[in-house]
Design a protein around this motif. Structure first.
Motif, mmCIF file in Angstrom:
data_model
loop_
_atom_site.group_PDB
_atom_site.id
_atom_site.type_symbol
_atom_site.label_atom_id
_atom_site.label_comp_id
_atom_site.label_asym_id
_atom_site.label_seq_id
_atom_site.Cartn_x
_atom_site.Cartn_y
_atom_site.Cartn_z
ATOM 1 N N THR A 135 -6.384 -3.709 7.899
ATOM 2 C CA THR A 135 -5.889 -3.240 6.611
ATOM 3 C C THR A 135 -6.957 -3.361 5.529
ATOM 4 O O THR A 135 -6.801 -2.804 4.442
ATOM 5 C CB THR A 135 -4.614 -4.023 6.218
ATOM 6 O OG1 THR A 135 -3.711 -4.016 7.326
ATOM 7 C CG2 THR A 135 -3.904 -3.389 5.041
ATOM 8 N N PHE A 136 -8.057 -4.038 5.816
ATOM 9 C CA PHE A 136 -9.184 -4.056 4.874
ATOM 10 C C PHE A 136 -9.680 -2.639 4.594
ATOM 11 O O PHE A 136 -10.288 -2.388 3.551
ATOM 12 C CB PHE A 136 -10.331 -4.915 5.423
ATOM 13 C CG PHE A 136 -10.237 -6.369 5.065
ATOM 14 C CD1 PHE A 136 -11.112 -6.935 4.150
ATOM 15 C CD2 PHE A 136 -9.270 -7.171 5.646
ATOM 16 C CE1 PHE A 136 -11.030 -8.284 3.819
ATOM 17 C CE2 PHE A 136 -9.179 -8.513 5.327
ATOM 18 C CZ PHE A 136 -10.050 -9.079 4.413
ATOM 19 N N ASP A 137 -9.427 -1.717 5.507
ATOM 20 C CA ASP A 137 -9.824 -0.323 5.288
ATOM 21 C C ASP A 137 -9.186 0.250 4.024
ATOM 22 O O ASP A 137 -9.738 1.155 3.401
ATOM 23 C CB ASP A 137 -9.426 0.542 6.488
ATOM 24 C CG ASP A 137 -10.250 0.251 7.727
ATOM 25 O OD1 ASP A 137 -11.320 -0.369 7.596
ATOM 26 O OD2 ASP A 137 -9.818 0.648 8.835
ATOM 27 N N ASP A 138 -7.998 -0.279 3.665
ATOM 28 C CA ASP A 138 -7.266 0.231 2.497
ATOM 29 C C ASP A 138 -7.085 -0.840 1.431
ATOM 30 O O ASP A 138 -6.213 -0.725 0.573
ATOM 31 C CB ASP A 138 -5.890 0.751 2.924
ATOM 32 C CG ASP A 138 -5.962 2.055 3.694
ATOM 33 O OD1 ASP A 138 -6.828 2.880 3.368
ATOM 34 O OD2 ASP A 138 -5.161 2.239 4.630
ATOM 35 N N ILE A 139 -7.901 -1.878 1.466
ATOM 36 C CA ILE A 139 -7.659 -3.024 0.593
ATOM 37 C C ILE A 139 -7.794 -2.674 -0.884
ATOM 38 O O ILE A 139 -7.164 -3.305 -1.740
ATOM 39 C CB ILE A 139 -8.582 -4.196 0.977
ATOM 40 C CG1 ILE A 139 -7.935 -5.529 0.583
ATOM 41 C CG2 ILE A 139 -9.979 -4.021 0.391
ATOM 42 C CD1 ILE A 139 -8.546 -6.729 1.272
ATOM 43 N N ALA A 140 -8.565 -1.633 -1.206
ATOM 44 C CA ALA A 140 -8.691 -1.213 -2.601
ATOM 45 C C ALA A 140 -7.367 -0.694 -3.157
ATOM 46 O O ALA A 140 -7.190 -0.614 -4.383
ATOM 47 C CB ALA A 140 -9.771 -0.145 -2.732
ATOM 48 N N LYS A 141 -6.438 -0.339 -2.253
ATOM 49 C CA LYS A 141 -5.131 0.158 -2.688
ATOM 50 C C LYS A 141 -4.151 -0.968 -3.030
ATOM 51 O O LYS A 141 -3.043 -0.695 -3.489
ATOM 52 C CB LYS A 141 -4.527 1.054 -1.601
ATOM 53 C CG LYS A 141 -5.351 2.305 -1.312
ATOM 54 C CD LYS A 141 -4.740 3.143 -0.201
ATOM 55 C CE LYS A 141 -5.597 4.358 0.122
ATOM 56 N NZ LYS A 141 -5.041 5.157 1.241
ATOM 57 N N LEU A 142 -4.572 -2.215 -2.797
ATOM 58 C CA LEU A 142 -3.728 -3.355 -3.174
ATOM 59 C C LEU A 142 -4.000 -3.665 -4.642
ATOM 60 O O LEU A 142 -4.868 -4.474 -4.977
ATOM 61 C CB LEU A 142 -4.023 -4.561 -2.292
ATOM 62 C CG LEU A 142 -3.588 -4.436 -0.831
ATOM 63 C CD1 LEU A 142 -4.027 -5.666 -0.027
ATOM 64 C CD2 LEU A 142 -2.074 -4.250 -0.718
ATOM 65 N N ILE A 191 0.836 -1.201 0.000
ATOM 66 C CA ILE A 191 0.000 0.000 0.000
ATOM 67 C C ILE A 191 0.870 1.250 0.000
ATOM 68 O O ILE A 191 0.649 2.192 -0.767
ATOM 69 C CB ILE A 191 -0.950 -0.008 1.212
ATOM 70 C CG1 ILE A 191 -2.010 -1.108 1.045
ATOM 71 C CG2 ILE A 191 -1.615 1.352 1.411
ATOM 72 C CD1 ILE A 191 -2.806 -1.401 2.292
ATOM 73 N N THR A 192 1.897 1.252 0.863
ATOM 74 C CA THR A 192 2.770 2.417 0.990
ATOM 75 C C THR A 192 3.542 2.704 -0.299
ATOM 76 O O THR A 192 3.705 3.861 -0.693
ATOM 77 C CB THR A 192 3.777 2.194 2.140
ATOM 78 O OG1 THR A 192 3.057 2.054 3.360
ATOM 79 C CG2 THR A 192 4.762 3.346 2.252
ATOM 80 N N ALA A 193 4.024 1.643 -0.937
ATOM 81 C CA ALA A 193 4.886 1.797 -2.117
ATOM 82 C C ALA A 193 4.242 1.148 -3.333
ATOM 83 O O ALA A 193 4.896 0.416 -4.079
ATOM 84 C CB ALA A 193 6.252 1.193 -1.831
ATOM 85 N N SER A 194 2.965 1.408 -3.540
ATOM 86 C CA SER A 194 2.196 0.691 -4.562
ATOM 87 C C SER A 194 2.803 0.804 -5.956
ATOM 88 O O SER A 194 2.751 -0.155 -6.742
ATOM 89 C CB SER A 194 0.753 1.184 -4.579
ATOM 90 O OG SER A 194 0.696 2.575 -4.833
ATOM 91 N N SER A 195 3.391 1.954 -6.279
ATOM 92 C CA SER A 195 3.941 2.141 -7.623
ATOM 93 C C SER A 195 5.220 1.342 -7.851
ATOM 94 O O SER A 195 5.673 1.202 -8.991
ATOM 95 C CB SER A 195 4.220 3.626 -7.877
ATOM 96 O OG SER A 195 5.226 4.111 -6.999
#
Length: 271
Positions: free
Chosen positions: A201-208, A105-109
């Protein structure tokens, strides 16, 4: 083993092979050596970076600034940056998958692919949260894993018949638990509380957004297949496989099956 100074502490890591980079995360109460069968194969095509979690293996105790798994993901990213690595894939089992998801999530790119094995990135369920924190309290109070607790904890990591099918593996882990004493035991407990007190972390799961492979042992007691199925349902486009005849440390109970899944998935991402 190599080591680098991260936040004023020594982080130990393996650096094996050449090619696209794979960053591995091991289980709580284990160390980077648990990945040896997979690293032996994958390092023929990839550069494998395998850090020891703080207070595990040859790594120092965690820095004071590391208080949760997001902080630890940042610590690993600092290691990756110090090694001047741009893009990488993550292969994480248990807590390795938990902080691996935070790093993705932090370094997705920068993340090419993500493997989540025998893990769960949601809140620790209330019943197991209470159970694991009680175990942490007992270890901290005794400054050791007392023999009755070894008998309780060790079977949680393996399939039901592992004592017969993989006696050396089970005996080696029991010995590791028995040797955990003093300040080392207390510092491992500190990490355990980060693991079992993690955020949802499901709160940000769309960012995976990286291609994701989810693997789980069919007999995994701490992280049962239902949890992996929940992650698969929520991570768009993820692949999901159940490893038959494996408990929590599926990569060591079913070496060939897990290595084959990893080899196939990673080859497709780096074709």
């Amino acid at each position: 083993m190599h080591s680098l100074d991260i936040r004023g502490k020594k982080m130990a890591y393996q650096d094996v092979g050449n090619g696209p980079v794979l960053v591995f995360g091991h289980s709580f109460l284990w160390d980077s050596a648990m990945w040896k069968p997979q690293v032996d194969v994958l390092s023929q095509h990839y550069r494998c970076i395998v850090p020891d979690l703080w207070a595990h293996g040859a790594s120092d105790f965690a820095p004071d600034s590391t208080t949760n798994l997001i902080d630890y993901a940042d610590d690993v990213l600092a290691l990756i940056d110090a090694l001047e690595i741009d893009t990488f894939s993550i292969v994480g089992l248990s807590v390795g998958g938990m902080w691996g998801a935070e790093l993705a999530i932090t370094a997705s790119s920068r993340v090419n692919a993500l493997v989540l094995m025998d893990t769960f990135i949601g809140f620790e369920p209330e019943v197991t949260h209470a159970k694991y924190f009680a175990i942490m309290d007992m270890i901290e109070s005794a400054e050791m894993v007392a023999p009755p607790l070894v008998d309780t904890v060790a079977p949680m990591f393996f399939s039901r018949n592992a004592a017969e099918t993989a006696p050396e593996l089970v005996a080696g882990f029991r010995e590791k638990l028995s040797n955990l004493k003093g300040e080392q035991a207390k510092q491992v407990v500190r990490i355990g509380r980060m693991v079992f007190g993690r955020r949802d972390t499901f709160d940000d799961i769309a960012k995976l957004t990286a291609p994701t492979l989810i693997l789980v042992g069919d007999q995994d007691m701490p992280r049962p297949p239902l949890e992996s199925q929940l992650m698969h349902d929520e991570i768009k486009g993820s692949e999901y496989h159940v490893i038959q005849g494996a408990g929590h440390i599926s990569n060591l109970e079913q070496v060939d099956k897990v290595t084959a899944y990893l080899s196939d998935f990673l080859a497709r991402q780096h074709a």
